[in-house]
Design an enzyme around this catalytic site. Structure first.
Site, PDB file in Angstrom:
ATOM      1  N   THR A   1      -6.002  -4.837   4.254  1.00 32.46           N
ATOM      2  CA  THR A   1      -4.813  -3.548   3.528  1.00 32.46           C
ATOM      3  C   THR A   1      -4.029  -4.550   3.414  1.00 32.46           C
ATOM      4  O   THR A   1      -3.027  -5.175   3.741  1.00 32.46           O
ATOM      5  CB  THR A   1      -5.284  -2.570   4.410  1.00 32.46           C
TER       6      THR A   1
ATOM      7  N   ASN B   1      -1.963  -1.368   2.120  1.00 25.47           N
ATOM      8  CA  ASN B   1      -1.307  -0.168   2.296  1.00 25.47           C
ATOM      9  C   ASN B   1      -0.415  -0.251   3.388  1.00 25.47           C
ATOM     10  O   ASN B   1      -1.020   0.070   4.647  1.00 25.47           O
ATOM     11  CB  ASN B   1      -2.508   0.776   1.972  1.00 25.47           C
TER      12      ASN B   1
ATOM     13  N   LYS C   1      -1.393   3.318   6.524  1.00 20.89           N
ATOM     14  CA  LYS C   1      -2.867   2.450   6.641  1.00 20.89           C
ATOM     15  C   LYS C   1      -2.759   2.120   8.001  1.00 20.89           C
ATOM     16  O   LYS C   1      -2.951   1.884   9.333  1.00 20.89           O
ATOM     17  CB  LYS C   1      -4.114   2.287   5.925  1.00 20.89           C
TER      18      LYS C   1
ATOM     19  N   ASP D   1     -12.123   2.420   3.089  1.00 22.64           N
ATOM     20  CA  ASP D   1     -11.584   2.556   2.058  1.00 22.64           C
ATOM     21  C   ASP D   1     -11.800   4.611   2.180  1.00 22.64           C
ATOM     22  O   ASP D   1     -12.330   5.313   2.850  1.00 22.64           O
ATOM     23  CB  ASP D   1     -12.820   2.452   1.362  1.00 22.64           C
TER      24      ASP D   1
ATOM     25  N   GLY E   1       1.174   9.095   0.971  1.00 21.48           N
ATOM     26  CA  GLY E   1      -0.273   9.337   0.531  1.00 21.48           C
ATOM     27  C   GLY E   1       0.086  11.183  -0.048  1.00 21.48           C
ATOM     28  O   GLY E   1       0.968  11.934  -0.577  1.00 21.48           O
ATOM     29  N   TYR E   2      -1.211  11.226   0.265  1.00 22.97           N
ATOM     30  CA  TYR E   2      -0.769  12.903  -0.163  1.00 22.97           C
ATOM     31  C   TYR E   2      -0.332  14.408   1.314  1.00 22.97           C
ATOM     32  O   TYR E   2      -0.688  15.273   1.285  1.00 22.97           O
ATOM     33  CB  TYR E   2      -2.206  13.614  -0.562  1.00 22.97           C
TER      34      TYR E   2
ATOM     35  N   HIS F   1      -9.174  11.203  10.036  1.00 24.16           N
ATOM     36  CA  HIS F   1     -10.276  10.675   9.462  1.00 24.16           C
ATOM     37  C   HIS F   1      -9.620   8.934  10.056  1.00 24.16           C
ATOM     38  O   HIS F   1     -10.850   8.934  10.800  1.00 24.16           O
ATOM     39  CB  HIS F   1     -10.605  10.697   7.868  1.00 24.16           C
ATOM     40  N   ARG F   2      -9.006   9.156   9.538  1.00 28.30           N
ATOM     41  CA  ARG F   2      -8.864   7.221   9.993  1.00 28.30           C
ATOM     42  C   ARG F   2      -8.819   7.507  11.681  1.00 28.30           C
ATOM     43  O   ARG F   2      -9.079   6.390  12.395  1.00 28.30           O
ATOM     44  CB  ARG F   2      -7.586   7.582   9.473  1.00 28.30           C
TER      45      ARG F   2
END
Ligand code: ITT
Length: 195
Positions: free
Chosen positions: A7, A9, A12, A68, A151-152, A179-180
């Protein structure tokens, strides 16, 4: 255990380090001198996740994983989905992405604001890929709130944490049910059992 996280990011990366804990030493492509943008040309989270992991495995030969992920908004037919990172423009302009998202939702004022984050993590070892998934259900806030996360997160209110955005809740809380968090804890459990 040493793993490369494919990554660029940093949000993340921070979350993964906290979710996986001290048993895992995470290296990034940048740590290994790989600074090119990893291609993502697939049509699904799974295809792009595998593509990112394969790209790094091919160049380093090291055990690695990729994430992803994206935001699916029901009123927008699942957009931005796999295009979440570059929704407003090429590059990763988180603020422009949120501005576009709120503008798109303003066009459908009566539609429900339900949404979810989804991730597919690909762990790529010498015996091939292993996939781990996670989702976090919630809805899109009317306006930004909070400054943590990435991000969001400033406009995402999780069902599991009503009354605040993920950027207000912060990563420690978010990681417990995100989710992660789901996908990476499943990966860690699999590694502890099988390696
Ligand atoms: P890498 O491919 O280098 O890992 P990326 O940001 O390009 O980083 P993706 O292609 O998977 O990653 O795009 C995911 C985008 O979805 C990300 O840039 C955010 O805009 C959004 N996103 C994913 N997970 C998120 C989360 O937990 N909180 C907020 N936004 C998230």
């Amino acid at each position: 255990m040493k793993l490369v996280f494919a990554t660029g990011n940093l949000g993340k990366l921070r979350e993964a380090a906290e979710i996986l804990g001290p048993d895992f030493e995470l290296l990034t492509p940048a740590d290994l001198g790989i600074t090119d943008e990893i291609p993502e040309t697939g049509n699904t989270f799974r295809a792009n996740s595998l593509q990112k992991a394969e790209y790094i495995r091919l160049r380093t030969g090291l055990d690695c994983f990729a994430d992803d992920s994206g935001l699916e908004v029901d009123a927008l037919g699942g957009a931005p989905g796999i295009h979440s990172a570059r929704y407003a423009a090429p590059g990763h302009d988180f603020d422009a992405n949120i501005t576009k998202l709120l503008a798109e939702l303003a066009k459908v004022p009566d539609a429900p604001r339900t949404a979810r984050f989804r991730t597919v993590v690909t762990l790529l070892l010498d015996d091939g890929p292993h996939f781990f998934e996670g989702t976090m259900e919630g809805r899109i806030a009317e306006r930004r709130a909070g400054c943590r996360g990435f991000g969001y997160d400033p406009v995402f209110i999780a069902d599991a944490m009503p009354g605040m955005t993920m950027a207000e809740a912060g990563e420690e809380v978010k990681n417990r049910f995100s989710h992660r968090g789901q996908a990476l804890r499943a990966m860690a459990a699999w590694l502890r059992e099988n390696r």
